[in-house]
Scaffold this active site. Structure first.
Site, short mmCIF file in Angstrom:
data_model
loop_
_atom_site.label_atom_id
_atom_site.label_comp_id
_atom_site.label_asym_id
_atom_site.label_seq_id
_atom_site.Cartn_x
_atom_site.Cartn_y
_atom_site.Cartn_z
N LYS A 243 0.87 -1.18 0.00
CA LYS A 243 0.00 0.00 0.00
C LYS A 243 0.90 1.22 0.00
CE LYS A 243 -4.39 0.94 0.10
NZ LYS A 243 -5.54 0.10 -0.32
N ASP B 292 -7.09 4.26 -4.43
CA ASP B 292 -7.72 4.09 -3.12
C ASP B 292 -8.34 5.45 -2.82
OD1 ASP B 292 -7.78 2.02 -0.72
OD2 ASP B 292 -7.41 3.95 0.21
P1 NDP Z 1 -13.04 7.66 -2.60
O1 NDP Z 1 -11.98 8.68 -2.40
O2 NDP Z 1 -13.62 7.46 -3.95
O3 NDP Z 1 -14.26 7.95 -1.61
C1 NDP Z 1 -14.08 7.98 -0.23
C2 NDP Z 1 -15.42 8.27 0.43
O4 NDP Z 1 -15.28 8.11 1.82
C3 NDP Z 1 -15.90 9.69 0.21
O5 NDP Z 1 -17.29 9.72 0.25
C4 NDP Z 1 -15.29 10.41 1.40
O6 NDP Z 1 -15.94 11.62 1.77
C5 NDP Z 1 -15.44 9.38 2.49
N1 NDP Z 1 -14.36 9.56 3.47
C6 NDP Z 1 -13.03 9.44 3.26
N2 NDP Z 1 -12.34 9.71 4.37
C7 NDP Z 1 -13.26 10.01 5.29
C8 NDP Z 1 -13.17 10.35 6.66
N3 NDP Z 1 -11.99 10.47 7.29
N4 NDP Z 1 -14.32 10.54 7.33
C9 NDP Z 1 -15.53 10.43 6.70
N5 NDP Z 1 -15.67 10.11 5.41
C10 NDP Z 1 -14.55 9.89 4.72
O7 NDP Z 1 -12.43 6.31 -2.06
P2 NDP Z 1 -12.88 4.79 -2.32
O8 NDP Z 1 -14.36 4.73 -2.49
O9 NDP Z 1 -12.01 4.23 -3.36
O10 NDP Z 1 -12.47 4.09 -0.95
C11 NDP Z 1 -13.38 3.95 0.14
C12 NDP Z 1 -12.91 2.84 1.05
O11 NDP Z 1 -12.85 1.61 0.30
C13 NDP Z 1 -11.51 3.00 1.64
O12 NDP Z 1 -11.49 2.39 2.92
C14 NDP Z 1 -10.62 2.19 0.69
O13 NDP Z 1 -9.43 1.77 1.30
C15 NDP Z 1 -11.55 1.03 0.39
N6 NDP Z 1 -11.28 0.25 -0.81
C16 NDP Z 1 -11.20 0.85 -2.05
C17 NDP Z 1 -10.99 0.08 -3.17
C18 NDP Z 1 -10.98 0.65 -4.53
O14 NDP Z 1 -10.89 -0.12 -5.48
N7 NDP Z 1 -11.11 1.95 -4.70
C19 NDP Z 1 -10.77 -1.38 -3.08
C20 NDP Z 1 -10.94 -1.91 -1.74
C21 NDP Z 1 -11.16 -1.10 -0.67
P3 NDP Z 1 -15.23 13.04 1.45
O15 NDP Z 1 -15.34 13.19 -0.04
O16 NDP Z 1 -16.01 14.04 2.22
O17 NDP Z 1 -13.82 12.93 1.91
O1 2IT Z 2 -7.79 -1.74 -0.79
C1 2IT Z 2 -7.76 -2.21 -1.95
O2 2IT Z 2 -7.88 -3.41 -2.16
C2 2IT Z 2 -7.58 -1.27 -3.06
N1 2IT Z 2 -7.54 -0.07 -2.82
C3 2IT Z 2 -7.42 -1.79 -4.45
C4 2IT Z 2 -6.01 -2.22 -4.71
C5 2IT Z 2 -5.69 -2.59 -6.13
O3 2IT Z 2 -4.51 -2.88 -6.37
O4 2IT Z 2 -6.58 -2.60 -6.99
#
Ligand code: NDP
Ligand code: 2IT
Length: 454
Positions: free
Chosen positions: A133, A173
């Site tokens: 990461k 992420d």
């Molecule tokens: P994005 O940046 O697209 O969206 C994040 C969302 O979470 C936004 O709505 C944001 O609100 C909110 N958020 C982020 N930080 C905070 C905080 N400290 N408090 C409250 N709300 C918060 O990210 P992703 O959707 O890609 O990721 C979301 C989660 O999923 C994370 O935990 C990530 O690690 C996990 N994840 C992502 C993957 C991927 O493929 N993208 C794969 C697997 C897991 P705001 O805009 O107001 O900050």
């Molecule tokens: O937390 C996760 O699994 C991700 N943010 C996706 C990682 C990836 O390599 O697609």
């Protein structure tokens, strides 16, 4: 409590004392390791092969951590400085793989917890991927596209020497989506003078995979459907709470809705909206535009759709629902909120985000016999389709959306089966935390042991 359970508990305490001493102040990392150690310790103690190999000590120490300065110039000509990291945690079963996070709360502790969990998650997908990461304490909010571009290009000047299609393959992420991956990949290509799949989540015109954008949210919905089907139920007709409104949340809402569920909440860091009529496909298209194109705030939803209410600075877990999908960030669902969900009759919880539930919340869900899917299993669809993007890049071909989604669905079903293999208590309850941790662990541990003392 039986003697062996007591011994395992003592061993976990002893192990955690050492881990905390070696990694002072890294609270998120401690939390992620404790959850794994609690479920793995009895298994390790029963198996001399793992016990004598000091395998947990080795698996909780990253292979290496790269820390570097990122200097860049903002639109007003000011020089700005951020810190970036890449935590290459474990490459025993494949090249390092895992996302990059850009958020002001990013610290070494956060990236170590994410890298550690990624090792187990990637193992669970069945694809040959190690865990890593990275990211930076950079806040993309309020920055112009050009500022984000200059930051990404500067970051890649250092990062490019540590990554490669067979070495380490970053992706998105929090705060890193299609725009950022494009800038990062463009700069990587210039520096390396090679067109290879060293990043995933790329645009479709330059090596990206269909369904990668949707994969994490879709996968979480599929995993929930698998859990419910296992006990003769399904998402169809259920009322659902989702938190977040980013990549994972938006596509989770889409798939849950396609499977017949009614999603009544979404959120961002300013609060949540409650729409008792449900976020149907038309409203979701509007929400996607708000978040993905206009980069707006969640309260604007209530100005457009009168059926909804905005709850400032609140999280959605007090709303009465059948199913919950925390899809925003770590520790966004605490013990009190878990209790509230249970009291309101929740039957399934799937973690779209990484470590959204606190340790206390997980204990409450498990005690109440809620079907609880931990992040390592529930959100593995994202990295799984990243793995499929790597395969397509290596073969220089592009699969259809149907092909990729079909494979994603099969991978999620296979992860579910793996969780059953190790987590079914034989009395009709499946502990998916135990199942995911053990299934993810065995493959990585066996590879490390085969390599000797490494
Ligand atoms: P994005 O940046 O697209 O969206 C994040 C969302 O979470 C936004 O709505 C944001 O609100 C909110 N958020 C982020 N930080 C905070 C905080 N400290 N408090 C409250 N709300 C918060 O990210 P992703 O959707 O890609 O990721 C979301 C989660 O999923 C994370 O935990 C990530 O690690 C996990 N994840 C992502 C993957 C991927 O493929 N993208 C794969 C697997 C897991 P705001 O805009 O107001 O900050
Ligand atoms: O937390 C996760 O699994 C991700 N943010 C996706 C990682 C990836 O390599 O697609």
């Amino acid at each position: 409590m039986s003697n062996s359970t007591n011994d395992a508990k003592k061993q976990v305490e002893y192990f955690m004392q050492g881990l905390i001493r070696r990694n002072p102040g890294e609270l998120e990392f401690h939390q992620a390791v404790e959850e794994v150690a609690e479920t793995l310790m009895p298994f390790i103690m029963e198996n001399d092969r793992y016990k004598n190999a000091q395998i947990l000590e080795r698996m909780t120490e990253p292979d290496r951590v790269i820390i570097f300065r990122v200097s860049w110039e903002d639109d007003n000509g000011n020089i700005r400085v951020n810190r970036a990291w890449r935590v290459q945690f474990n490459n025993s079963i494949g090249p390092y793989k895992g996302g990059l996070r850009f958020h002001p709360t990013v610290t070494l502790s956060v990236l170590k917890f994410l890298g550690f969990e990624q090792v187990f998650k990637n193992s669970l997908t069945g694809l040959p991927m190690g865990g890593a990461k990275g990211g930076a304490n950079f806040n993309p909010k309020g920055k112009s596209d050009r500022e984000v571009m200059r930051f990404c290009q500067s970051l890649m000047i250092e990062l490019h020497r540590h990554i490669g299609e067979d070495t380490d393959v970053p992706a998105g992420d929090i705060g890193v989506g299609g725009r950022e991956i494009s800038y990062l990949f463009g700069q990587y290509k210039r520096l390396s003078n090679r067109f290879v799949g060293t990043l995933t989540g790329k645009g479709l015109a330059f090596g990206g995979s269909l369904i990668r954008t949707e994969a994490t949210g879709y996968g979480a919905a599929y995993f929930m459907e698998n859990m419910l089907n296992h006990s003769g139920s399904s998402i169809n007709g259920k009322t659902v709470a989702v938190s977040g409104s980013g990549n994972v949340a938006l596509y989770c809402i889409e798939k849950v809705t396609q499977l017949g569920g009614k999603v009544v909440t979404a959120s961002d860091s300013s609060g949540f909206i409650h729409d008792p009529d449900g976020i149907d496909s038309e409203k979701l298209a509007w929400l996607r535009d708000l978040k993905e194109v206009r980069r707006g705030r969640i309260h604007e939803y209530t100005e457009k759709f009168e059926s909804a209410e905005f709850h400032k600075d609140k999280r959605p877990w007090g709303v009465k629902v059948d199913l919950a999908f925390p899809c925003a960030t770590q520790n966004e669902l605490n013990g009190d909120e878990a209790k509230q969900l249970v009291d309101n009759g929740v039957t399934g919880v799937a973690e779209g985000a990484n470590m959204p539930s606190t340790l206390e919340a997980i204990r409450i869900f498990l005690e109440a016999k809620v079907k609880f899917a931990p992040a390592k299993a529930a959100n593995a669809g994202g990295v799984a389709v990243s793995g499929l993007e790597q395969s397509q890049n290596a073969l220089r071909i592009a699969w259809s959306a149907e092909e990729v989604e079909g494979r994603l669905k099969n991978i999620m079903a296979e992860i579910h089966s793996q969780c059953l293999k190790y987590g079914d208590d034989g009395n009709g309850f499946v502990n998916y935390v135990k199942g995911a941790n053990l299934a993810g662990f065995v493959k990585v541990a066996d590879a490390m042991i085969a390599y000797g003392v490494v």
